[in-house]
Design an enzyme around this catalytic site. Structure first.
Site: not given
Ligand code: MRU
Length: 331
Positions: A50, A86, A197, A238, A248-249
């Site tokens: 996140g 990352r 997630q 992100d 975003n994801k």
């Molecule tokens: O790969 P992740 O689990 O770190 O990705 C997280 C996301 O895409 C969240 O939607 C994003 O960080 C939003 S705020 C926590």
């Protein structure tokens, strides 16, 4: 907050204890990060994840480097390693830059400066999360008023709760606030393949808070929107570029398209650290993480004996591609 947050907290020895998010929702386990390398591994292997929390652990990782060696050269080299852990969530680079700026400009003890700066950054993120909660919940109330409804159905993707942003989340913050205001709120939670997630983390968070929710396969949201079951979509991000493009994801983009097609408001809730004014065009220039294909090939769950197990769900040598994020353009 005294260094105590829901997703991680400082131990009495000045180390970081984190909830191991790779084990949720089956096992609630913690891990102690004692060195900058521990912080890097926790970010890379997604024990913490996140955008916001990645940034927090990055800042605290720089502090751990200072604790290892009170030597600016060493700290800067570890900070550069942290920066690489990352690629997509810009909160990581944002946090490292804040840390290095504070350390370079101070004549005080490096460990003390690093600690104070990192904790301030985390506390500021908590304040931002409360602001998102209040603003976002006002938006929910307006939507309900416009529709003449006494309840609201929200759709969210991935996890943007307190596991990802201290200490109320970003996209989930208005939902927590809705609960506090006594609003009848229900959440459709995208399972969010491949790492799930939504199914593993968002549902776990919402269950803990007694918020009504339904986990849906990632492909279901469009149909729900078309049938009028969703009042509003809200996700985190992100990285958001200067032109408003949202990373975003993976899967967020398709939900935004479905929302657009069905005239459903689609909100992106972010704290300051997610903005990247250096990138003008997100579609072209936001770096998208590609992760190991095994995250797609294998799925983790509880077996009949109640033990966590990973099983292969496709031909072993199948070709897969695992982009972690996608980009949504502002309409
Ligand atoms: O790969 P992740 O689990 O770190 O990705 C997280 C996301 O895409 C969240 O939607 C994003 O960080 C939003 S705020 C926590």
């Amino acid at each position: 907050m005294n260094g105590q947050y829901k997703a991680f907290w400082m131990t009495s020895e000045g180390f970081i204890e984190i909830l191991d998010q790779t084990k949720l929702p089956f096992v609630e386990d913690t891990v102690i990060l004692r060195t900058a390398d521990d912080a890097i591994a926790a970010i890379k292997d997604m024990l913490v994840r996140g955008a916001g929390v990645i940034g927090n652990i990055a800042a605290l990782g720089v502090y751990l480097a200072a604790k290892e060696h009170k030597d600016l050269k060493y700290i800067v080299s570890k900070a550069n390693d942290i920066r690489e852990s990352r690629p997509t969530a810009v909160n990581l680079m944002w946090a490292v830059d804040i840390m290095l700026k504070a350390l370079a400009s101070s004549r005080d003890d490096l460990v003390e400066v690093a600690y104070a700066t990192a904790i301030q950054l985390c506390d500021d993120d908590c304040d931002r999360s409360i602001k998102i909660a209040n603003y976002g919940c006002d938006v929910f109330e307006n939507i309900m008023k416009e529709k003449g409804k006494t309840s609201i159905n929200v759709l969210t993707h991935c996890n943007a709760g307190w596991l990802g942003i201290v200490d109320d989340g970003s996209a989930l913050a208005p939902i927590y606030e809705a609960k506090r205001r006594g609003i009848d709120v229900h959440v459709y939670v995208d399972e969010t393949r491949p790492r799930n997630q939504g199914a593993n983390l968002t549902s776990w968070e919402l269950e803990k808070s007694g918020i009504e929710h339904t986990i849906i396969p990632d492909n279901t949201g469009g149909y729900l929107m078309q049938q009028g079951f969703v009042d509003v979509c809200i996700v985190g991000a992100d990285r958001v570029s200067a032109n408003g493009d949202v990373a975003n994801k993976i899967g967020t983009y398709l939900k935004a398209l479905a929302a657009h097609d069905n005239n459903i408001p689609f909100y992106v809730a972010i704290p300051e650290g997610t903005l990247d004014f250096e990138i003008q065009n997100g579609v072209k220039d936001i770096p998208i993480e590609t992760r190991c294909g095994n995250e797609i090939k294998y799925i983790k769950g509880l077996n009949k004996e109640g033990k966590v197990e990973e099983i292969l769900i496709m031909p072993k040598h199948a070709n897969v591609i695992n982009y972690g994020f996608d980009i949504t353009e502002v309409a």
